[in-house]
Scaffold this motif. Structure first.
Motif, mmCIF file in Angstrom:
data_model
loop_
_atom_site.group_PDB
_atom_site.id
_atom_site.type_symbol
_atom_site.label_atom_id
_atom_site.label_comp_id
_atom_site.label_asym_id
_atom_site.label_seq_id
_atom_site.Cartn_x
_atom_site.Cartn_y
_atom_site.Cartn_z
ATOM 1 N N CYS A 16 73.885 43.214 -28.729
ATOM 2 C CA CYS A 16 72.644 42.444 -28.609
ATOM 3 C C CYS A 16 71.448 43.164 -29.234
ATOM 4 N N GLY A 29 72.916 37.298 -21.477
ATOM 5 C CA GLY A 29 72.434 36.423 -20.416
ATOM 6 C C GLY A 29 73.586 35.935 -19.563
ATOM 7 N N ASP A 32 69.029 38.310 -30.671
ATOM 8 C CA ASP A 32 69.530 37.238 -29.819
ATOM 9 C C ASP A 32 70.551 36.334 -30.500
ATOM 10 N N GLN A 41 75.080 34.347 -24.200
ATOM 11 C CA GLN A 41 74.221 34.522 -25.371
ATOM 12 C C GLN A 41 73.327 35.737 -25.155
ATOM 13 N N CYS A 42 73.122 36.509 -26.213
ATOM 14 C CA CYS A 42 72.203 37.639 -26.120
ATOM 15 C C CYS A 42 70.785 37.134 -25.896
ATOM 16 N N SER A 43 70.052 37.871 -25.067
ATOM 17 C CA SER A 43 68.665 37.523 -24.780
ATOM 18 C C SER A 43 67.908 38.803 -24.448
#
Length: 180
Positions: A47, A100, A63, A93-95
């Motif tokens: 990420c 996340g 993200d 999902q990357c956040s």
């Protein structure tokens, strides 16, 4: 004399061993890492975008990455096997530099008649599923094991509904056909 790199690694190792990881310190020390190529800056986190600029590493949140997951939104593992029956893996999902919550995952539920493989065990409409019907081996069946709650008749359980009437068990499973 200790080199700068050995000193940084020693400080991080002592902090980890003591259970007191100072995240800003680690990020600062990593940012000060000297590099020649982007690969020198890989922090192992999918990420982040790891780059080398003017000999210094930068690990900025990215993200765009995602991964498969099989948990509820709170991170608890789901029952069943993903890809079997109704069970499906979800996506994280990357956040902000980390993954996340898992979204879209479908876990096992109780089996019910006519709705597929809800308990994700590779079988559909098993005995005892919600909505099942009591089937008997023969009409006046009274001995143990002569009935099962099934979604549909299956040999030798072929007499639908009703209940044992307490009369003695018949000697032949087909005898009741001739007694009408």
């Amino acid at each position: 004399m200790l080199t700068r790199r050995v000193l940084i690694l020693t400080i991080v190792a002592v902090a980890l061993a003591a259970g007191r990881v100072n995240v800003p310190l680690v990020e600062t020390l990593q940012a000060q890492k000297h590099c020649k190529f982007d690969r020198d800056c890989n922090d192992g986190n999918p990420c982040t975008e790891d780059t080398c600029a003017k000999g210094t590493c930068a690990n900025k949140p990215d993200d765009s990455a995602s991964r498969s997951c099989y948990t509820d939104s709170g991170g608890n593992p789901l029952g069943g096997t993903p890809g079997v029956g109704i069970c499906r893996a979800g996506t994280q999902q990357c956040s902000g530099g980390g993954f996340g919550p898992c979204t879209g995952a479908v876990g096992a539920t109780s089996e019910s008649c006519g709705n597929g493989d809800e308990d994700c065990n590779g079988q559909t409409d098993e005995a005892g599923a919600a909505g099942c019907t009591l089937f008997f081996k023969y009409k006046h069946c009274t001995e143990a094991g002569c009935s099962k709650c099934l979604c549909k008749a299956e040999h030798p359980y072929v007499v639908k509904g009703g209940s044992p009437d307490g009369s003695p068990a018949q000697s032949s499973p087909l005898e009741w056909l001739y007694r009408r």
